[in-house]
Scaffold this active site. Sequence first.
Site, PDB file in Angstrom:
ATOM      1  CG  ASP A  12      -1.789   1.274   1.298  1.00 37.26           C
ATOM      2  OD1 ASP A  12      -2.427   1.599   0.275  1.00 37.26           O
ATOM      3  OD2 ASP A  12      -1.822   1.958   2.338  1.00 37.26           O
ATOM      4  CB  SER A  13       0.188   4.787  -0.777  1.00 39.62           C
ATOM      5  OG  SER A  13      -0.916   4.929   0.103  1.00 39.62           O
ATOM      6  CE1 TYR A  44       2.933   5.867  -3.160  1.00 45.79           C
ATOM      7  CE2 TYR A  44       1.870   4.086  -4.349  1.00 45.79           C
ATOM      8  CZ  TYR A  44       2.972   4.594  -3.697  1.00 45.79           C
ATOM      9  OH  TYR A  44       4.110   3.825  -3.595  1.00 45.79           O
ATOM     10  N   GLY A  45      -2.800   9.263  -3.728  1.00 43.31           N
ATOM     11  CA  GLY A  45      -4.095   9.618  -4.318  1.00 43.31           C
ATOM     12  C   GLY A  45      -4.205  10.992  -4.946  1.00 43.31           C
ATOM     13  CB  CYS A  75      -3.061   0.719  -2.538  1.00 46.79           C
ATOM     14  SG  CYS A  75      -3.033   2.482  -2.914  1.00 46.79           S
ATOM     15  CG  ASN A  76      -9.505   1.120  -3.007  1.00 42.30           C
ATOM     16  OD1 ASN A  76     -10.479   0.514  -3.424  1.00 42.30           O
ATOM     17  ND2 ASN A  76      -9.138   1.066  -1.736  1.00 42.30           N
ATOM     18  CB  THR A  77      -4.645   5.181  -5.114  1.00 47.49           C
ATOM     19  OG1 THR A  77      -5.600   5.710  -4.187  1.00 47.49           O
ATOM     20  CG2 THR A  77      -4.125   6.295  -5.987  1.00 47.49           C
ATOM     21  CD  GLU A 154       0.519   6.703   5.677  1.00 55.62           C
ATOM     22  OE1 GLU A 154       1.723   6.748   5.962  1.00 55.62           O
ATOM     23  OE2 GLU A 154      -0.072   5.652   5.366  1.00 55.62           O
ATOM     24  CB  CYS A 186      -9.183   5.182   0.429  1.00 64.06           C
ATOM     25  SG  CYS A 186      -7.518   5.491   1.099  1.00 64.06           S
ATOM     26  CB  THR A 187      -6.748   0.186   2.063  1.00 64.17           C
ATOM     27  OG1 THR A 187      -5.590   0.886   1.592  1.00 64.17           O
ATOM     28  CG2 THR A 187      -7.274  -0.726   0.972  1.00 64.17           C
ATOM     29  CG  HIS A 188      -4.750   5.241   4.322  1.00 65.40           C
ATOM     30  ND1 HIS A 188      -4.272   4.723   3.140  1.00 65.40           N
ATOM     31  CD2 HIS A 188      -3.659   5.674   5.017  1.00 65.40           C
ATOM     32  CE1 HIS A 188      -2.940   4.837   3.125  1.00 65.40           C
ATOM     33  NE2 HIS A 188      -2.547   5.413   4.249  1.00 65.40           N
TER      34      HIS A 188
HETATM   35  N1  DGL Z   1      -4.671   3.515   0.730  1.00 67.22           N
HETATM   36  C1  DGL Z   1      -4.776   4.030  -0.594  1.00 67.22           C
HETATM   37  C2  DGL Z   1      -6.051   3.576  -1.301  1.00 67.22           C
HETATM   38  O1  DGL Z   1      -6.605   2.553  -0.980  1.00 67.22           O
HETATM   39  C3  DGL Z   1      -4.542   5.476  -0.876  1.00 67.22           C
HETATM   40  C4  DGL Z   1      -3.981   6.432   0.054  1.00 67.22           C
HETATM   41  C5  DGL Z   1      -3.118   7.481  -0.625  1.00 67.22           C
HETATM   42  O2  DGL Z   1      -3.644   8.457  -1.163  1.00 67.22           O
HETATM   43  O3  DGL Z   1      -1.913   7.252  -0.615  1.00 67.22           O
HETATM   44  O4  DGL Z   1      -6.512   4.217  -2.198  1.00 67.22           O
END
Ligand code: DGL
Length: 256
Positions: A12-13, A44-45, A75-77, A154, A186-188
């Site tokens: 993941d990011s 990353y998003g 990570c969805n992104t 984060e 988003c997994t966060h």
């Molecule tokens: N955890 C990431 C997701 O599922 C993205 C978080 C990020 O923007 O880095 O999309």
Amino acid sequence: MDERKKAIGFFDSGIGGLSVLKEAIRLLPSEDFIYFGDSINAPYGTRPVDEVKELTFKAVDFLIAKGVKAIVIACNTATSAAIDDLRSKYSPMSIIGIEPAVKPAVELRKPGKILIMATPMTLAEAKFNTLLKSYESEADIVPVPCAGLAEIVEEGNLSGEVVNCYLKDKLAPFINEPISSVVLGCTHYPFVKGEIVSILKEDITIIDGSLGTAKQLKRKLASSRLLNEAAHKGTVTIINSLNSEDILKLSYKLLT
Ligand code: DGL
């Protein structure tokens, strides 16, 4: 080495993918896992797609060098940016991705809006928009881009004023609307689920793709005869590009 005994790589990011890893550990307790979080480059998003692609390829190369038997892009992104290219480059290795759980939300057939909370990139990419098109005649789906929320997580702000203010502001337009469900794309975000519930209604349905992704991983391993069926408990190794004690401490805490 017996291929079945190799570890499963997670990426993941940052620390978000731990919400998926947690489900995978419950479902596959004998497996060894290596989790790589790229917190130094998070978020990353809000980055351009090409950058996310490059960072994702680097992370996957890193996990492959560790000798993993399958990889979960938790990570969805990163999934929206790179999953097709990753699968064609690393075939036949199983690479499992995650995308906003729109289908289960629509299938609830509950009246009201379906809010899809995700990063701006996930919501702008073709993968999500194709998904949206295929369901838009059946449900009122509203994308809610949440730039900045992954950073809050984060930093370890899982409850309290910072995240509460952010979410109150983001969800204000929907407070008096009928809501069918909220999809955490988003997994966060599962780590701040409690705050989302407290701002919307107690009985709000929140859907995230963690369990579905863990189940898909199990199916893939079973179909390629790579399941580790040992009787002992597997191990979890967390690596983070930030390389700080604090991020590792927080990461292991999020798994408990
Ligand atoms: N955890 C990431 C997701 O599922 C993205 C978080 C990020 O923007 O880095 O999309």
